[in-house]
Write an enzyme that holds these catalytic residues in place. Structure first.
Site, mmCIF file in Angstrom:
data_model
loop_
_atom_site.group_PDB
_atom_site.id
_atom_site.type_symbol
_atom_site.label_atom_id
_atom_site.label_comp_id
_atom_site.label_asym_id
_atom_site.label_seq_id
_atom_site.Cartn_x
_atom_site.Cartn_y
_atom_site.Cartn_z
ATOM 1 N N GLU A 22 -27.778 27.623 24.391
ATOM 2 C CA GLU A 22 -26.785 28.313 23.574
ATOM 3 C C GLU A 22 -27.351 29.642 23.081
ATOM 4 O O GLU A 22 -28.028 29.686 22.053
ATOM 5 C CB GLU A 22 -26.424 27.452 22.357
ATOM 6 C CG GLU A 22 -25.833 26.105 22.706
ATOM 7 C CD GLU A 22 -24.999 25.553 21.568
ATOM 8 O OE1 GLU A 22 -23.827 25.252 21.816
ATOM 9 O OE2 GLU A 22 -25.497 25.463 20.439
ATOM 10 N N GLY A 26 -19.778 31.536 18.501
ATOM 11 C CA GLY A 26 -18.737 31.901 17.544
ATOM 12 C C GLY A 26 -18.372 33.380 17.564
ATOM 13 O O GLY A 26 -17.693 33.873 16.677
ATOM 14 N N GLY A 57 -18.048 24.654 20.342
ATOM 15 C CA GLY A 57 -17.874 24.723 18.893
ATOM 16 C C GLY A 57 -16.417 24.972 18.538
ATOM 17 O O GLY A 57 -15.595 24.063 18.535
ATOM 18 N N GLY A 58 -16.079 26.225 18.286
ATOM 19 C CA GLY A 58 -14.739 26.578 17.815
ATOM 20 C C GLY A 58 -13.597 25.962 18.611
ATOM 21 O O GLY A 58 -12.620 25.461 18.030
ATOM 22 N N HIS A 94 -29.941 22.797 16.769
ATOM 23 C CA HIS A 94 -28.879 23.805 16.874
ATOM 24 C C HIS A 94 -29.359 25.095 16.199
ATOM 25 O O HIS A 94 -30.052 25.049 15.188
ATOM 26 C CB HIS A 94 -27.593 23.294 16.217
ATOM 27 C CG HIS A 94 -26.423 24.169 16.520
ATOM 28 N ND1 HIS A 94 -26.201 25.358 15.860
ATOM 29 C CD2 HIS A 94 -25.451 24.071 17.458
ATOM 30 C CE1 HIS A 94 -25.129 25.936 16.370
ATOM 31 N NE2 HIS A 94 -24.648 25.179 17.337
ATOM 32 N N ASN A 101 -18.882 20.054 19.096
ATOM 33 C CA ASN A 101 -19.619 20.127 17.834
ATOM 34 C C ASN A 101 -18.652 20.655 16.769
ATOM 35 O O ASN A 101 -18.334 21.830 16.756
ATOM 36 C CB ASN A 101 -20.820 21.074 18.030
ATOM 37 C CG ASN A 101 -21.526 21.389 16.738
ATOM 38 O OD1 ASN A 101 -21.300 20.758 15.705
ATOM 39 N ND2 ASN A 101 -22.410 22.382 16.779
ATOM 40 N N TRP A 102 -18.195 19.743 15.931
ATOM 41 C CA TRP A 102 -17.153 20.125 14.964
ATOM 42 C C TRP A 102 -17.699 20.964 13.807
ATOM 43 O O TRP A 102 -16.924 21.496 13.011
ATOM 44 C CB TRP A 102 -16.451 18.870 14.411
ATOM 45 C CG TRP A 102 -15.667 18.092 15.414
ATOM 46 C CD1 TRP A 102 -15.705 18.225 16.782
ATOM 47 C CD2 TRP A 102 -14.712 17.055 15.137
ATOM 48 N NE1 TRP A 102 -14.837 17.333 17.361
ATOM 49 C CE2 TRP A 102 -14.221 16.592 16.380
ATOM 50 C CE3 TRP A 102 -14.235 16.458 13.969
ATOM 51 C CZ2 TRP A 102 -13.275 15.572 16.477
ATOM 52 C CZ3 TRP A 102 -13.294 15.437 14.052
ATOM 53 C CH2 TRP A 102 -12.817 15.001 15.299
ATOM 54 N N LYS A 103 -19.015 21.028 13.696
ATOM 55 C CA LYS A 103 -19.658 21.797 12.614
ATOM 56 C C LYS A 103 -19.092 21.380 11.249
ATOM 57 O O LYS A 103 -18.760 20.211 11.063
ATOM 58 C CB LYS A 103 -19.529 23.303 12.873
ATOM 59 C CG LYS A 103 -20.093 23.681 14.242
ATOM 60 C CD LYS A 103 -20.276 25.163 14.430
ATOM 61 C CE LYS A 103 -20.812 25.429 15.836
ATOM 62 N NZ LYS A 103 -21.093 26.851 16.075
ATOM 63 N N SER A 151 -19.097 30.195 22.740
ATOM 64 C CA SER A 151 -17.757 30.710 23.045
ATOM 65 C C SER A 151 -17.170 30.156 24.339
ATOM 66 O O SER A 151 -16.511 30.885 25.094
ATOM 67 C CB SER A 151 -17.753 32.244 23.055
ATOM 68 O OG SER A 151 -18.126 32.744 21.780
ATOM 69 N N GLU A 166 -27.937 27.086 14.318
ATOM 70 C CA GLU A 166 -27.581 27.211 12.895
ATOM 71 C C GLU A 166 -28.575 26.431 12.030
ATOM 72 O O GLU A 166 -28.881 26.826 10.907
ATOM 73 C CB GLU A 166 -26.134 26.739 12.684
ATOM 74 C CG GLU A 166 -25.154 27.785 13.212
ATOM 75 C CD GLU A 166 -23.841 27.241 13.738
ATOM 76 O OE1 GLU A 166 -23.466 26.101 13.399
ATOM 77 O OE2 GLU A 166 -23.185 27.963 14.524
HETATM 78 P P1 PGA Z 1 -18.847 28.174 19.708
HETATM 79 O O1 PGA Z 1 -20.098 27.272 19.198
HETATM 80 O O2 PGA Z 1 -18.237 27.430 20.860
HETATM 81 O O3 PGA Z 1 -17.949 28.267 18.513
HETATM 82 O O4 PGA Z 1 -19.408 29.481 20.114
HETATM 83 C C1 PGA Z 1 -20.921 26.601 20.097
HETATM 84 C C2 PGA Z 1 -21.981 25.849 19.358
HETATM 85 O O5 PGA Z 1 -22.503 26.386 18.358
HETATM 86 O O6 PGA Z 1 -22.344 24.722 19.728
#
Ligand code: PGA
Length: 249
Positions: A164, A170, A231-232, A94, A9-11, A210, A96
């Site tokens: 998640e 993050g 994510g990251g 998600h 997930n490149w956000k 993470s 977010e």
């Molecule tokens: P993260 O994000 O790997 O940066 O913790 C995961 C996600 O939100 O899908």
């Protein structure tokens, strides 16, 4: 050998040029993987990345989708537009989207049904906040999000669930493999009650929060962890490739 599903997930990262470069290198380096891989660039880069991924085994995903097919929805992107570009998977619910943009289980459920009606695969994200975990509400919150997110959904074959925990996203703090597995098990039992044991056994449940090259293998060793939503660490080849190929390193 078990086949896992790893999604990136490149956000809100990457210009078109950067996205194109990353997708090209992933296509190259993951050509031989036996796992299922998806990347979800930002909307602005989807069309370009779709072209880059032509002929590759990497699936193209979107990070969100509007709740209507078309119409007066300023700022939204429709399922028809996503399909037009070559998107085959959409991430919905998600945390977010839930926490920053106020998306409710009802709205997410409407999007899940719309995506399925148009033949897309869905990654439905669920997970508790730190306050909910500290209050001992993990199972209750997660079961509620799964049940309400899938309300009225008859067929579960194109659904992946991503667990998640919000406090792990993050933050560098990941759930321990045992903690993740315990919640995944509860999710699988919830699906078994609604859709039967065979559907529950076939369900892919990803862990997200993470995930890094250093912890991927430990998480993936758990019985109920069938993949990862990253994510990251999906933003560079050097960290995403070793996660996808966690069993080769
Ligand atoms: P993260 O994000 O790997 O940066 O913790 C995961 C996600 O939100 O899908």
């Amino acid at each position: 050998m078990r086949r896992y599903y790893i999604a990136g997930n490149w956000k809100m990262h990457k210009t078109i040029a950067e996205a194109s470069e990353l997708a090209r290198r992933l296509k190259d380096q993951l050509a031989g993987t036996r796992h299922k891989v998806m990347i979800a660039p930002p909307f602005t880069a989807l069309a370009t990345v779709s072209q880059v991924l032509e002929g590759s085994n990497i699936l193209l995903g979107a990070q969100n989708m509007g709740q209507a097919e078309q119409g007066a929805h300023t700022g939204e992107i429709s399922v028809l537009m996503l399909k037009d570009i070559g998107v085959s998977v959409v991430i919905l619910g998600h945390s977010e989207r839930r926490l920053i943009y106020g998306e409710t289980n009802e709205l997410i459920n409407a999007k899940v049904k719309l995506a399925l009606a148009h033949g897309l695969e869905v990654i439905l994200c669920v997970g508790e906040t730190l306050a909910q975990r500290e209050a001992g509400q993990v199972d209750q919150v997660v079961v509620d999000q799964v049940e309400r997110g899938l309300s009225g959904v008859q067929e579960i074959g194109r659904i992946t669930i991503a667990y998640e925990p919000v406090w792990a996203i993050g933050t560098g703090k990941n759930a321990s493999p045992a903690d993740a597995d315990a919640v995944h098990k509860v999710i699988r039992q919830t699906i078994a009650r609604r859709y039967g044991q065979a559907a529950a056994d076939a369900l892919i449940i990803q862990y997200g929060g993470s995930v890094k090259p250093e912890n991927a293998a430990g998480l993936m060793a758990m019985e109920n962890v069938d993949g990862a939503l990253v994510g990251g660490a999906c933003l560079t080849v050097d960290s995403f490739v070793p996660i996808v190929e966690f069993d080769r390193h």
